[in-house]
Design an enzyme around this catalytic site. Sequence first.
Site, PDB file in Angstrom:
ATOM      1  CG  LEU A  28      14.909 -47.739  34.611  1.00 29.16           C
ATOM      2  CD1 LEU A  28      13.504 -47.066  35.908  1.00 29.16           C
ATOM      3  CD2 LEU A  28      14.588 -48.361  33.890  1.00 29.16           C
ATOM      4  N   PRO A  29      19.349 -45.633  35.216  1.00 26.66           N
ATOM      5  CG  PRO A  29      21.766 -46.658  33.382  1.00 26.66           C
ATOM      6  CD  PRO A  29      20.246 -46.786  33.994  1.00 26.66           C
ATOM      7  CG  HIS A  30      17.172 -41.286  36.771  1.00 31.14           C
ATOM      8  ND1 HIS A  30      17.640 -42.697  37.334  1.00 31.14           N
ATOM      9  CD2 HIS A  30      17.665 -40.884  38.316  1.00 31.14           C
ATOM     10  CE1 HIS A  30      17.048 -42.382  38.896  1.00 31.14           C
ATOM     11  NE2 HIS A  30      17.250 -41.170  38.518  1.00 31.14           N
ATOM     12  CB  ALA A  31      22.103 -38.286  34.865  1.00 33.19           C
TER      13      ALA A  31
END
Length: 155
Positions: free
Chosen positions: A65-68
């Site tokens: 769940l890469p997030h930014a």
Amino acid sequence: MMKFSDLLKPDAVKVMGSCSSKKRLMHDIADLAESVHGLHAQRVVEALLERESLGPTGVGHGVALPHARVSGLDEVLGVFMLLERPIDFDAVDRQPVDLVFSLFAPEEAGVEHLKALALVSRTLRDAGLCTKLRANRDPATLFTILTEFETVKAA
């Protein structure tokens, strides 16, 4: 209540034939975010990699769940990728990753960002759902599986 269909558009779902590395994947995610949501790809890559440096977002069982937070956004948006060949993602359980849901939030997003992350995390913890996703290679079908899942769960 936040729904998957609020985060994901049909054209934000992609099946990737092969991806060589985690860093390459971040670029692929950013390109998709740029074409679908109009985000600036280079800024997205930088934001994702910066977030990863705090601790990997591979949550286990082949899911990441890469997030930014990205400037210029006014709502939380997502992209979903199914990788035909799982890649090493430094996940907590050391398993390679093939289901990737990436979230982008406004820089000042507070609870909305966390709610979105919780929703995606909870949804992708469902083993049955993940099996269904892995069994399909059609983006439209994957979109339907993701957005209908919550309706079934809510019923």
